[in-house]
Design a protein around this motif. Structure first.
Motif, PDB file in Angstrom:
ATOM      1  N   ILE B  46       0.843  -1.149  -0.148  1.00 61.38           N
ATOM      2  CA  ILE B  46       0.064  -0.063   0.023  1.00 61.38           C
ATOM      3  C   ILE B  46       0.882   1.299  -0.009  1.00 61.38           C
ATOM      4  CG2 ILE B  46      -1.721   1.266   1.033  1.00 61.38           C
ATOM      5  CD1 ILE B  46      -2.425  -1.359   2.616  1.00 61.38           C
ATOM      6  N   HIS B  47       1.811   1.328   0.987  1.00 59.77           N
ATOM      7  CA  HIS B  47       2.596   2.496   1.238  1.00 59.77           C
ATOM      8  C   HIS B  47       3.838   1.988   1.748  1.00 59.77           C
ATOM      9  CE1 HIS B  47       0.277   6.259  -0.123  1.00 59.77           C
ATOM     10  NE2 HIS B  47      -0.840   5.646   0.581  1.00 59.77           N
ATOM     11  N   TYR B  48       5.000   2.642   1.739  1.00 58.51           N
ATOM     12  CA  TYR B  48       6.025   2.027   2.515  1.00 58.51           C
ATOM     13  C   TYR B  48       7.053   3.692   2.904  1.00 58.51           C
ATOM     14  CZ  TYR B  48       8.860   2.923  -1.707  1.00 58.51           C
ATOM     15  OH  TYR B  48       9.245   3.295  -3.037  1.00 58.51           O
ATOM     16  N   SER B  49       7.681   3.545   3.977  1.00 56.85           N
ATOM     17  CA  SER B  49       8.430   4.442   4.348  1.00 56.85           C
ATOM     18  C   SER B  49      10.031   4.354   4.467  1.00 56.85           C
ATOM     19  CB  SER B  49       8.152   5.015   5.746  1.00 56.85           C
ATOM     20  OG  SER B  49       8.895   5.812   6.342  1.00 56.85           O
ATOM     21  N   TYR B  50      10.668   5.111   4.028  1.00 59.06           N
ATOM     22  CA  TYR B  50      12.375   4.817   4.007  1.00 59.06           C
ATOM     23  C   TYR B  50      12.678   5.810   5.046  1.00 59.06           C
ATOM     24  CZ  TYR B  50      11.458   8.464   0.407  1.00 59.06           C
ATOM     25  OH  TYR B  50      11.145   9.557  -0.463  1.00 59.06           O
ATOM     26  N   VAL B  60      -1.171  -0.327  -4.348  1.00 61.95           N
ATOM     27  CA  VAL B  60      -2.540  -0.200  -4.197  1.00 61.95           C
ATOM     28  C   VAL B  60      -2.782   0.936  -3.201  1.00 61.95           C
ATOM     29  CG1 VAL B  60      -3.285  -2.665  -4.907  1.00 61.95           C
ATOM     30  CG2 VAL B  60      -2.504  -1.964  -2.560  1.00 61.95           C
ATOM     31  N   SER B  61      -2.409   2.275  -3.504  1.00 60.34           N
ATOM     32  CA  SER B  61      -2.298   3.310  -2.533  1.00 60.34           C
ATOM     33  C   SER B  61      -3.512   4.178  -2.613  1.00 60.34           C
ATOM     34  CB  SER B  61      -0.917   4.141  -2.882  1.00 60.34           C
ATOM     35  OG  SER B  61      -1.237   4.770  -3.986  1.00 60.34           O
ATOM     36  N   ASP B  62      -4.380   3.902  -3.364  1.00 58.31           N
ATOM     37  CA  ASP B  62      -5.548   4.721  -3.366  1.00 58.31           C
ATOM     38  C   ASP B  62      -6.505   4.632  -2.304  1.00 58.31           C
ATOM     39  OD1 ASP B  62      -6.103   4.936  -7.184  1.00 58.31           O
ATOM     40  OD2 ASP B  62      -4.801   5.892  -5.830  1.00 58.31           O
ATOM     41  N   GLY B  63      -6.855   5.862  -1.747  1.00 52.03           N
ATOM     42  CA  GLY B  63      -7.791   5.610  -0.593  1.00 52.03           C
ATOM     43  C   GLY B  63      -7.064   5.460   0.745  1.00 52.03           C
ATOM     44  N   TYR B  64      -5.824   5.315   0.562  1.00 52.75           N
ATOM     45  CA  TYR B  64      -4.970   5.276   1.852  1.00 52.75           C
ATOM     46  C   TYR B  64      -3.710   6.401   2.081  1.00 52.75           C
ATOM     47  CZ  TYR B  64      -6.547   0.352   1.426  1.00 52.75           C
ATOM     48  OH  TYR B  64      -7.124  -0.723   1.460  1.00 52.75           O
ATOM     49  N   LEU B  78      -7.208   5.402   6.702  1.00 50.70           N
ATOM     50  CA  LEU B  78      -8.317   5.270   5.559  1.00 50.70           C
ATOM     51  C   LEU B  78      -9.098   6.633   5.653  1.00 50.70           C
ATOM     52  CD1 LEU B  78      -7.403   2.227   6.431  1.00 50.70           C
ATOM     53  CD2 LEU B  78      -9.365   1.491   5.159  1.00 50.70           C
ATOM     54  N   GLU B  79      -9.168   7.466   4.911  1.00 51.63           N
ATOM     55  CA  GLU B  79      -9.927   8.548   5.236  1.00 51.63           C
ATOM     56  C   GLU B  79     -11.347   8.451   5.312  1.00 51.63           C
ATOM     57  OE1 GLU B  79      -8.184  11.306   5.732  1.00 51.63           O
ATOM     58  OE2 GLU B  79      -6.107  10.865   5.292  1.00 51.63           O
ATOM     59  N   SER B  80     -11.828   7.820   4.368  1.00 55.41           N
ATOM     60  CA  SER B  80     -13.314   7.411   4.415  1.00 55.41           C
ATOM     61  C   SER B  80     -13.476   5.775   3.999  1.00 55.41           C
ATOM     62  CB  SER B  80     -13.978   8.123   3.031  1.00 55.41           C
ATOM     63  OG  SER B  80     -15.256   8.026   3.235  1.00 55.41           O
TER      64      SER B  80
END
Lengths: 112, 115
Positions: B46-50, B60-64, B78-80
């Protein structure tokens, strides 16, 4: 497009026999491959890995074989035990890119 | 075992409500990841952090959205929430040397149901 493919969704073997799980990949830039095991309601746990400079890596009952020309790797479990029943994921990465590309998993059932 | 915890472990929410999942690590690893696992799809990033305040999108980042204000915490929001976001969410971490360089270590997962 699936870059890492595990074409067998499930596999059933008898206790004490060999389990062979297969994984194919399409990206020739992949240089590191990993196998993870996952039990229900738990996170995946690392099992064994192999670098592209090797063609075999062994750790106890687990051996991973890499055939770069065929873009194929396999995980051998000998002898299989009922506790090995789990979903096995194959994953791959490219160089310093820290993201793993995952297969869909193979569910292994080891029957007593 | 790597010290990774996820909270909550289970959550049921309604469509349209905001939801935040927390991942906490005690390994001081630089890299953190959020995945979702769905039948027939395996694990999807979904997302990652470095690093602190450094994040990027996965497949699959949409919506997150995510935030990382401290090394040890990585939040997924999850905003909504929508029913399509019903899934099991896994956090993972990896380091910069040794075994932790190529391997990712996973948390126990959060089962989210959006009604």
């Amino acid at each position: 497009d699936q870059q890492v493919k595990q074409n067998s969704p499930s596999l059933s073997v008898q206790e004490g026999r060999i389990s062979i799980l297969n994984c194919d990949y399409t990206n020739s830039m992949f240089d590191y491959f990993l196998w993870y095991k996952k039990y229900p309601a738990e996170g995946p746990t690392f099992l064994i890995s192999i670098s592209s400079i090797k063609d075999k890596n062994e750790d106890g009952r687990f051996t991973v074989f890499l055939n770069k020309s065929a873009k194929h790797l396999s995980l051998h479990i000998v002898p299989s035990q009922p506790g090995d029943s789990a979903v096995y994921f194959c994953a791959a990465s490219v160089g310093n890119n820290r993201k793993l590309i995952w297969g869909l998993g193979t569910s292994l059932a080891v029957n007593p | 075992d790597a010290g990774i915890t996820q909270s909550p472990r289970h959550k049921v929410t309604e469509t349209g409500t905001p939801v935040t999942l927390r991942c906490h690590q005690t390994e001081n690893h630089r890299y953190m990841y959020w995945y979702r696992q769905d039948p027939g799809h395996g694990l999807r990033l979904i997302h990652y952090s470095y690093g602190v305040k450094d994040t990027d999108k996965g497949e699959v980042s949409d919506g997150y959205s995510v935030s990382r204000s401290k090394t040890e915490d990585f939040l997924l929001t999850l905003e909504s929430a929508t029913s399509s976001q019903t899934s099991v969410y896994f956090c993972a971490i990896s380091g910069e040397s040794g075994r932790s360089y190529n391997e990712q270590f996973f948390g126990p997962g959060t089962r989210l149901t959006v009604l």
